[in-house]
Design a protein around this motif. Structure first.
Motif, PDB file in Angstrom:
ATOM      1  N   ALA A 132     -27.068 -12.508  12.792  1.00  0.00           N
ATOM      2  CA  ALA A 132     -25.935 -11.722  12.301  1.00  0.00           C
ATOM      3  C   ALA A 132     -24.871 -11.522  13.376  1.00  0.00           C
ATOM      4  O   ALA A 132     -23.669 -11.698  13.124  1.00  0.00           O
ATOM      5  CB  ALA A 132     -26.424 -10.377  11.781  1.00  0.00           C
ATOM      6  N   LEU A 136     -21.167 -13.159  12.915  1.00  0.00           N
ATOM      7  CA  LEU A 136     -20.007 -12.262  12.847  1.00  0.00           C
ATOM      8  C   LEU A 136     -19.138 -12.350  14.098  1.00  0.00           C
ATOM      9  O   LEU A 136     -18.123 -11.661  14.189  1.00  0.00           O
ATOM     10  CB  LEU A 136     -20.482 -10.823  12.616  1.00  0.00           C
ATOM     11  N   VAL A 146     -22.745  -0.799  12.534  1.00  0.00           N
ATOM     12  CA  VAL A 146     -24.043  -1.239  12.022  1.00  0.00           C
ATOM     13  C   VAL A 146     -24.624  -0.127  11.162  1.00  0.00           C
ATOM     14  O   VAL A 146     -24.835   0.997  11.640  1.00  0.00           O
ATOM     15  CB  VAL A 146     -25.016  -1.581  13.173  1.00  0.00           C
ATOM     16  N   ALA A 157     -29.829  -5.492  16.576  1.00  0.00           N
ATOM     17  CA  ALA A 157     -28.418  -5.868  16.448  1.00  0.00           C
ATOM     18  C   ALA A 157     -27.525  -5.051  17.372  1.00  0.00           C
ATOM     19  O   ALA A 157     -26.619  -5.592  18.017  1.00  0.00           O
ATOM     20  CB  ALA A 157     -27.966  -5.720  14.997  1.00  0.00           C
ATOM     21  N   SER A 209     -18.764  -5.569  10.895  1.00  0.00           N
ATOM     22  CA  SER A 209     -19.801  -4.651  10.422  1.00  0.00           C
ATOM     23  C   SER A 209     -20.991  -5.419   9.868  1.00  0.00           C
ATOM     24  O   SER A 209     -20.841  -6.444   9.195  1.00  0.00           O
ATOM     25  CB  SER A 209     -19.254  -3.734   9.325  1.00  0.00           C
ATOM     26  N   LEU A 210     -22.180  -4.898  10.163  1.00  0.00           N
ATOM     27  CA  LEU A 210     -23.438  -5.412   9.620  1.00  0.00           C
ATOM     28  C   LEU A 210     -24.078  -4.311   8.793  1.00  0.00           C
ATOM     29  O   LEU A 210     -24.314  -3.205   9.295  1.00  0.00           O
ATOM     30  CB  LEU A 210     -24.381  -5.834  10.742  1.00  0.00           C
ATOM     31  N   GLY A 232     -20.956  -8.400   6.964  1.00  0.00           N
ATOM     32  CA  GLY A 232     -22.142  -9.071   6.455  1.00  0.00           C
ATOM     33  C   GLY A 232     -23.198  -8.082   6.025  1.00  0.00           C
ATOM     34  O   GLY A 232     -23.279  -6.961   6.543  1.00  0.00           O
ATOM     35  N   THR A 233     -24.029  -8.501   5.072  1.00  0.00           N
ATOM     36  CA  THR A 233     -25.142  -7.665   4.623  1.00  0.00           C
ATOM     37  C   THR A 233     -26.417  -8.493   4.586  1.00  0.00           C
ATOM     38  O   THR A 233     -26.379  -9.710   4.375  1.00  0.00           O
ATOM     39  CB  THR A 233     -24.877  -7.064   3.225  1.00  0.00           C
ATOM     40  N   LEU A 248     -25.910 -12.663   5.000  1.00  0.00           N
ATOM     41  CA  LEU A 248     -26.346 -13.188   6.286  1.00  0.00           C
ATOM     42  C   LEU A 248     -27.853 -13.422   6.271  1.00  0.00           C
ATOM     43  O   LEU A 248     -28.641 -12.501   6.479  1.00  0.00           O
ATOM     44  CB  LEU A 248     -25.963 -12.230   7.417  1.00  0.00           C
TER      45      LEU A 248
END
Length: 302
Positions: A132, A136, A146, A157, A209-210, A232-233, A248
């Motif tokens: 991730a 990103l 996050v 992460a 952002s994750l 991303g998720t 992701l």
């Protein structure tokens, strides 16, 4: 051998301890005596009836996608690995067992400084987080948000992003805020007003952002991050297309896993172990992971 498996989809209690023959390694494979196997949200999804892409679920189905253990028997053509070697690795399903067979190129050496219980839960969360942050393109000019930052994926992460020089904001329950601060993260509480709270601690905006929490976090990220390609998720299966953000998936490899092991050995990566359950308590481990908002990793020991 003993294994934790299920015969039909359902709640955690469908998991049973059963006896099966030890698997035999084929060419290019090794048999591993498993010491610890991580419990992931994906395992819960399979138990509830979801099938991983390209994989046929067959019953009794053993769950688990990551492990640490000892090489028990190399298959034909395997070089560089011998019985007794300590390894960690990954495969799709089959890890909640005393023994498993895996391609030899899906394991890496486990150094003595990396405990088996930690190693057993490193690949899943670690490789997902590593992928991730890479996808990103998080770097020193970023403010990275996050969601579920104290969870297994979030914990890795945020540390990887900090190593890359980013400013990191993490959402978590208040009980985990001091933990996030210890990782160099600016903590923010979940709930109503989340977007405003993030803006208050990120006056120059959020650039990536994750989401490891779900719909609320992902919708907040869409309000905060201008470039949806940098959102991303890993959990919002039904929402990411609607919002125009990225799904992701983990791009697993021995090289990626080896990078994570090196960071741990160098003292640059901290892995939080939430709880270790014996194999016969796999149902309890699934109950634990299913509660959400937990800190760190849950593993099964064999």
């Amino acid at each position: 051998m003993k294994a934790a498996a299920f015969f039909a989809p359902g709640p955690p209690d469908v998991l049973q301890l059963i006896e099966l023959p030890r698997p035999e390694p084929g060419p290019g494979e090794i048999r591993v005596r498993v010491r610890a196997a991580g419990v992931q949200p994906a395992d819960l999804a399979v138990r509830q009836g979801w099938g991983p892409p390209g994989i046929e679920v067959s019953y009794p189905q053993i769950l688990g996608n990551e492990f640490a253990g000892t090489v028990d028997l190399p298959g034909p053509g395997v070089t560089g690995l011998s019985p007794g070697d300590e390894v960690l690795g990954y495969r799709t399903l089959g890890c909640y067992a005393e023994y498993l067979v895996v391609p030899a190129d899906q394991v890496v050496a486990r150094p003595p400084s990396l405990p088996a219980r930690i190693a057993g839960g490193l690949s899943g969360a670690g490789q997902t987080a590593h992928t991730a942050v890479e996808e990103l393109k998080v770097g020193p000019d970023d403010t990275f948000l996050v969601h579920a930052a104290a969870g297994a994926v979030g914990t890795v992460a945020v540390q990887l992003a900090r190593l890359d020089g980013a400013t990191v904001i993490g959402t978590a329950s208040p009980a985990n805020h001091d933990y996030l601060r210890s990782l160099g993260v600016i903590p923010v509480a979940y709930g109503d007003g989340l977007v405003d709270r993030v803006r208050a601690v990120a006056p120059h905006g959020v650039t990536a952002s994750l989401d490891a929490a779900g719909a609320d976090g992902l919708r907040a990220a869409v309000e905060l991050v201008a470039d949806r390609h940098r959102i991303g998720t890993i959990v919002a299966f039904d929402l990411y297309r609607e919002l125009g953000v990225r799904w992701l998936g983990s791009k697993r490899s021995a090289a990626r896993l080896s990078d994570l092991v090196t960071l741990y050995r160098q003292g640059k990566l901290r892995i939080e172990l939430r709880q270790a359950y014996p194999l016969e308590q796999a149902a309890a481990a699934h109950h634990d992971v299913g509660t959400g908002h937990g800190r760190g990793k849950v593993v099964l020991t064999c």
